[in-house]
Design a protein around this motif. Structure first.
Motif, PDB file in Angstrom:
ATOM      1  N   UNK A   1      23.263 -46.082   5.934  1.00  0.00           N
ATOM      2  CA  UNK A   1      23.191 -47.368   5.965  1.00  0.00           C
ATOM      3  C   UNK A   1      24.553 -47.893   6.382  1.00  0.00           C
ATOM      4  N   UNK A   2      24.422 -49.040   7.023  1.00  0.00           N
ATOM      5  CA  UNK A   2      25.641 -50.040   7.052  1.00  0.00           C
ATOM      6  C   UNK A   2      25.429 -51.124   6.018  1.00  0.00           C
ATOM      7  N   UNK A   3      26.434 -51.483   5.757  1.00  0.00           N
ATOM      8  CA  UNK A   3      26.423 -52.604   4.557  1.00  0.00           C
ATOM      9  C   UNK A   3      27.756 -53.475   4.207  1.00  0.00           C
ATOM     10  N   UNK A   4      27.767 -54.559   3.805  1.00  0.00           N
ATOM     11  CA  UNK A   4      28.745 -55.271   3.279  1.00  0.00           C
ATOM     12  C   UNK A   4      29.129 -54.969   1.723  1.00  0.00           C
ATOM     13  N   UNK A   5      30.277 -54.695   1.316  1.00  0.00           N
ATOM     14  CA  UNK A   5      30.597 -54.403  -0.091  1.00  0.00           C
ATOM     15  C   UNK A   5      31.503 -55.587  -0.556  1.00  0.00           C
ATOM     16  N   UNK A   6      31.301 -56.467  -1.646  1.00  0.00           N
ATOM     17  CA  UNK A   6      31.851 -57.508  -2.009  1.00  0.00           C
ATOM     18  C   UNK A   6      32.684 -56.917  -3.121  1.00  0.00           C
ATOM     19  N   UNK A   7      33.991 -57.163  -3.162  1.00  0.00           N
ATOM     20  CA  UNK A   7      34.885 -56.730  -4.564  1.00  0.00           C
ATOM     21  C   UNK A   7      35.148 -57.884  -5.244  1.00  0.00           C
ATOM     22  N   UNK A   8      34.420 -57.952  -6.560  1.00  0.00           N
ATOM     23  CA  UNK A   8      34.959 -59.242  -7.393  1.00  0.00           C
ATOM     24  C   UNK A   8      36.118 -58.890  -8.143  1.00  0.00           C
ATOM     25  N   UNK A   9      36.325 -57.493  -8.447  1.00  0.00           N
ATOM     26  CA  UNK A   9      37.639 -57.155  -9.097  1.00  0.00           C
ATOM     27  C   UNK A   9      37.473 -55.601  -9.200  1.00  0.00           C
ATOM     28  N   UNK A  10      38.468 -54.836  -9.468  1.00  0.00           N
ATOM     29  CA  UNK A  10      38.569 -53.436  -9.636  1.00  0.00           C
ATOM     30  C   UNK A  10      37.309 -52.819 -10.151  1.00  0.00           C
ATOM     31  N   UNK A  11      36.695 -53.437 -11.133  1.00  0.00           N
ATOM     32  CA  UNK A  11      35.493 -52.823 -11.742  1.00  0.00           C
ATOM     33  C   UNK A  11      34.260 -53.179 -11.523  1.00  0.00           C
ATOM     34  N   UNK A  12      34.097 -54.154 -10.348  1.00  0.00           N
ATOM     35  CA  UNK A  12      32.970 -54.715  -9.982  1.00  0.00           C
ATOM     36  C   UNK A  12      32.752 -54.972  -8.553  1.00  0.00           C
ATOM     37  N   UNK A  13      31.734 -54.339  -7.861  1.00  0.00           N
ATOM     38  CA  UNK A  13      31.437 -54.485  -6.469  1.00  0.00           C
ATOM     39  C   UNK A  13      29.965 -54.621  -6.287  1.00  0.00           C
ATOM     40  N   UNK A  14      29.825 -55.527  -5.231  1.00  0.00           N
ATOM     41  CA  UNK A  14      28.340 -56.103  -4.869  1.00  0.00           C
ATOM     42  C   UNK A  14      27.820 -55.355  -3.615  1.00  0.00           C
ATOM     43  N   UNK A  15      27.293 -54.630  -3.629  1.00  0.00           N
ATOM     44  CA  UNK A  15      26.772 -53.917  -2.347  1.00  0.00           C
ATOM     45  C   UNK A  15      25.617 -54.554  -1.650  1.00  0.00           C
ATOM     46  N   UNK A  16      25.700 -54.931  -0.097  1.00  0.00           N
ATOM     47  CA  UNK A  16      24.412 -55.595   0.496  1.00  0.00           C
ATOM     48  C   UNK A  16      24.011 -54.838   1.604  1.00  0.00           C
ATOM     49  N   UNK A  17      22.892 -53.738   1.315  1.00  0.00           N
ATOM     50  CA  UNK A  17      22.560 -52.974   2.286  1.00  0.00           C
ATOM     51  C   UNK A  17      21.270 -53.558   2.975  1.00  0.00           C
ATOM     52  N   UNK A  18      20.857 -52.937   4.062  1.00  0.00           N
ATOM     53  CA  UNK A  18      19.695 -53.264   4.670  1.00  0.00           C
ATOM     54  C   UNK A  18      18.295 -53.145   4.135  1.00  0.00           C
ATOM     55  N   UNK A  19      17.211 -54.064   4.047  1.00  0.00           N
ATOM     56  CA  UNK A  19      16.079 -53.982   3.433  1.00  0.00           C
ATOM     57  C   UNK A  19      15.238 -52.763   3.826  1.00  0.00           C
ATOM     58  N   UNK A  20      15.387 -52.486   5.182  1.00  0.00           N
ATOM     59  CA  UNK A  20      14.330 -51.287   5.372  1.00  0.00           C
ATOM     60  C   UNK A  20      14.997 -49.794   4.970  1.00  0.00           C
ATOM     61  N   UNK A  21      16.257 -49.902   4.505  1.00  0.00           N
ATOM     62  CA  UNK A  21      16.919 -48.635   3.788  1.00  0.00           C
ATOM     63  C   UNK A  21      16.721 -48.686   2.403  1.00  0.00           C
TER      64      UNK A  21
END
Lengths: 119, 364
Positions: free
Chosen positions: B98-118
């Protein structure tokens, strides 16, 4: 007289000539029409077979012939101004067909039956 | 067949008369006023999209950064907090999960936003890979609604209509804000080639934001123009330009694959393709004539041999030309190469052009 295919093409009949286009319901569902792919004058079309396509922004849809016959005219206004189909699909027919077998009209939907289908 | 999913705004879309259609397992609005009107609203003013179908996955833990750098193609080593990265998760064979966005809040916390279909495939993959790391994975898609406010007037709309000041947000960064006492994530991101923001919030708050935007007269937009907008800006859609079978190097998105990293899943195949040149490449095509090239149509060389196929094609609303992305044999990928596209019974001339058809208006 006007008759319809379930795939939303109409045949408006005057004597031996059928003006073929798409219904207002189909035009509305398609949205902005950007191109009408038409056959050439002299081509034969066959009832139930595709004779061209209509393109909206989002997709291409095949056009099916309600009746068989020879294409005697295409609507040349649609070449430069395809969105006329959206404005008034009944006035802006796509092709004019000289019917070879008018009895094919009997198997098409009349206005009431077509309207029921679009509900 | 699984039952169709609905976003928290589904009832509003239906009540507002949107044309609805299935996308990625959800019953989604395709258009409101019409694709052309909505497309132009985003290019010229502002529009809002319900993108609540997108997935959200939170990864936390001591090895969160190490894990992200292993599963994701972009490089987050020493990345600043609150920065966002675009990239892909790859299969070991180099194709795209999949292709996606990764949001880094800090070195121990990441928020991934992938596609609905996947999303099901993605979560299974993330869980599988995460087994070997000291991380905790939470699938949070059901908790979030997501809106995309896009267009040159987006910043003004965020402030005046939603009361969220985004003037301090740089492109591809985010912040955590409180609205009505609830946590909301706001990022300067989008998928339109215009300036804009994406808002992740609870269902209730998402509905409230939507209602405020509607009351202010902001154009509601469907997925139809989301696709025409991203296409003009040269952005890929998973399923068209990126698939399990296409590598990012082939698709021409190698800039999001950071080979400086010594190790990540799928590195080997992509590194080899990059070194040797891929056998096929994604190109832009400008197509003559009125017929529109669509996904799956054949691309031919001058000898009428099939040398590739269209992945996305439209009559570009902004540029008023027939344009397409096509995956072709690499020897035909040079700018200016003359090719042909088969559209039903006819063949139309085409020429290879840059695939970023429209220059994005991002606020950097």
């Amino acid at each position: 007289m006007i008759k319809y295919l379930p795939s939303h093409e109409y045949a408006r009949v005057e004597g031996n000539i059928a003006y073929v286009g798409i219904s207002p319901y189909a035009a509305q569902q398609l949205g902005n029409v950007v191109y009408v792919d038409m056959p050439e004058v002299g081509d034969d079309v066959e009832a139930g077979e595709d004779f061209g396509a209509i393109e909206s922004v989002k997709a291409a849809s095949d056009l099916y012939a309600p009746v068989s016959g020879a294409v005697v005219e295409i609507n040349e206004h649609l070449i430069d101004n395809p969105k006329l189909v959206n404005e008034d699909p009944l006035a802006h027919w796509i092709i004019k067909v000289e019917m070879t077998n008018p009895s094919e009209l009997d198997s098409l939907l009349d206005e009431a039956a077509y309207a029921a289908l679009c509900k | 067949m699984d039952q169709m999913k609905e976003t928290c705004l589904h009832g509003r879309h239906v009540a507002q008369g949107a044309l609805m259609s299935p996308f990625g397992g959800f019953d989604m609005p395709i258009q409101y006023a019409g694709i052309v009107e909505e497309h132009n609203a985003v290019r010229q003013h502002v529009g809002v999209f319900d993108v609540s179908h997108m997935g959200e996955v939170l990864v936390t833990g001591n090895e969160a950064e190490k894990f992200i750098n292993h599963i994701f193609t972009n490089d987050l080593t020493g990345a600043p907090d609150y920065k966002i990265y675009y990239g892909m998760m790859l299969h070991p064979n180099g194709g795209v999960v999949d292709d996606l966005l990764v949001y880094k809040r800090n070195g121990k916390e990441f928020f991934m936003v992938p596609n609905a279909a996947n999303i099901d495939k993605d979560v299974a993959w993330i869980m599988e890979v995460a087994k070997d790391f000291d991380v905790h994975v939470q699938h949070m898609s059901h908790l979030y609604g997501e809106l995309a406010v896009q267009g040159p007037e987006a910043e003004k709309t965020m402030l005046n209509v939603l009361g969220i000041d985004c003037s301090d947000l740089e492109f591809y960064t985010f912040k955590d804000v409180k609205v009505d006492g609830e946590d909301v994530i706001v990022s300067r991101t989008g998928y339109t080639g215009e300036d804009g923001f994406e808002i992740y919030a609870s269902h209730t708050l998402t509905q409230k934001f939507w209602d405020k935007l509607m009351a202010a007269g902001v154009q509601p937009c469907g997925l139809g123009c989301r696709d025409t907008l991203r296409f003009e800006a040269g952005l890929p859609l998973y399923g068209d330009e990126l698939t399990d079978e296409i590598t990012p190097v082939e698709a021409g998105f190698g800039m999001f694959v950071k080979f400086e990293k010594p190790e990540f899943i799928g590195r080997e195949v992509n590194a080899k393709q990059k070194a040797e040149g891929p056998a096929r490449k994604l190109v832009g095509l400008e197509v003559q004539g009125q017929a529109i090239p669509r996904h799956g149509y054949e691309v031919l060389n001058e000898a009428d041999e099939v040398i590739g196929e269209i992945t996305t094609g439209y009559h570009s609303i902004t540029l008023d030309k027939n344009l397409a992305f096509a995956l072709v044999k690499a020897e035909y990928s040079k700018l200016g190469t003359e090719l042909k596209v088969r559209v039903r019974r006819k063949v139309f001339p085409a020429v290879v052009v840059k695939k970023r058809f429209y220059t994005p208006n991002y606020k950097k």
